[in-house]
Design an enzyme around this catalytic site. Structure first.
Site, PDB file in Angstrom:
ATOM      1  CG  HIS A  24      -1.918   1.263   1.152  1.00 60.72           C
ATOM      2  ND1 HIS A  24      -1.609   2.303   1.887  1.00 60.72           N
ATOM      3  CD2 HIS A  24      -2.933   1.468   0.540  1.00 60.72           C
ATOM      4  CE1 HIS A  24      -2.550   3.383   1.523  1.00 60.72           C
ATOM      5  NE2 HIS A  24      -3.113   2.838   0.758  1.00 60.72           N
ATOM      6  CG  HIS A  51      -1.086   3.998  -3.296  1.00 63.22           C
ATOM      7  ND1 HIS A  51      -2.400   4.565  -3.138  1.00 63.22           N
ATOM      8  CD2 HIS A  51      -1.079   2.930  -4.144  1.00 63.22           C
ATOM      9  CE1 HIS A  51      -3.098   3.859  -3.998  1.00 63.22           C
ATOM     10  NE2 HIS A  51      -2.512   3.106  -4.581  1.00 63.22           N
ATOM     11  CD  GLU A  54      -2.703   9.299  -2.907  1.00 59.30           C
ATOM     12  OE1 GLU A  54      -3.970   9.456  -3.490  1.00 59.30           O
ATOM     13  OE2 GLU A  54      -2.417   8.193  -2.200  1.00 59.30           O
ATOM     14  CG  ASP A 149      -6.214   5.637  -6.733  1.00 65.86           C
ATOM     15  OD1 ASP A 149      -6.119   4.656  -6.503  1.00 65.86           O
ATOM     16  OD2 ASP A 149      -5.972   6.860  -6.174  1.00 65.86           O
TER      17      ASP A 149
END
Length: 249
Positions: A24, A51, A54, A149
């Protein structure tokens, strides 16, 4: 348990289903677990994503253990310290080329580090805008591919909608050059990122195509113009060819 689930998933692999590993984020996964997962991914030859950087809150937490994330982690996880740093997180992936999603807060030296280790970036412009996270520096990022996404931060999973949004978002880039980059991001760049024989018409590649119909009265003077008209004028495919066989919509 993870190994058992992974092996069960690998048994389902086929020409139309490719298992992958998703980690993640640096703030949500402990480095010990990341290392264990990456070891398995490397052994099995699985594509890997994570990820990364972000939001401003994520960067502040990873850099200084402060900001909007701090009360969340103190309340629910009884910790006031991030489990990873930015540099430490990146180093975990040194031997595993990875697709890093978002990277809107990544800096030039971090992009250079990613490039030096054959990493790529998945760009999700609508999600980034709707979450007010800024936008990816597509000129600096290593070989970006476009993604949507999830629906928790987007209003559709259409890559065609994403292409249109990207054209509007990156207004500081030459329009025709941008259109070409974006088409490549969902074709040849995406295929290279996933190590698939797709993305361009080439001998030995899969006979998989998306078919689009463009207006007859438009001028297609060069490849860049064709790319731009494809993005702007196409809301759906006219059909697809998978493995050389035509599939109706």
């Amino acid at each position: 348990d993870f190994k058992q689930r992974l092996n069960s998933t690998l048994e389902l692999a086929s020409e139309s289903f490719y298992p992958a590993v998703a980690i993640h984020s640096p703030y949500a996964v402990h480095p010990v677990l990341i290392q264990a997962v990456l070891t398995l991914a490397k052994e099995k030859g699985l594509p890997t994503t994570a990820h990364f950087l972000e939001s401003p809150a994520e960067r502040e937490w990873l850099e200084s253990n402060s900001g909007l994330f701090k009360p969340l982690f103190e309340k629910f996880f009884n910790t006031s310290q991030a489990v990873n740093t930015i540099d430490g997180f990146l180093r975990l992936f040194n031997h595993t080329p990875t697709l890093f999603t978002h990277c809107t807060l990544a800096k030039s030296d971090e992009f250079e580090y990613m490039k030096s280790h054959n990493h790529r970036v998945i760009h999700c412009p609508r999600s980034n805008r709707l979450l007010d996270c800024g936008k990816l520096d597509i000129q600096s990022s290593p070989g970006f591919t476009l993604g949507t996404d999830g629906l928790s931060s987007n209003y559709s999973l259409s890559i065609l909608d994403e292409l249109k949004a990207a054209v509007m978002m990156h207004s500081d880039t030459d329009l025709k050059a941008l259109a070409t980059m974006l088409i490549e991001s969902v074709t040849s760049n995406a295929a290279k990122a996933l190590n698939l024989s797709l993305g361009e018409i080439k001998e030995q590649n899969f006979a998989d195509f998306a078919i689009f119909k463009l207006p007859d009265d438009l001028s297609y003077s060069d490849r860049a113009t064709l790319a731009l008209h494809t993005i702007i004028n196409c809301d759906k495919t006219e059909g697809t060819i998978i493995g050389g066989e035509f599939m109706e919509n």
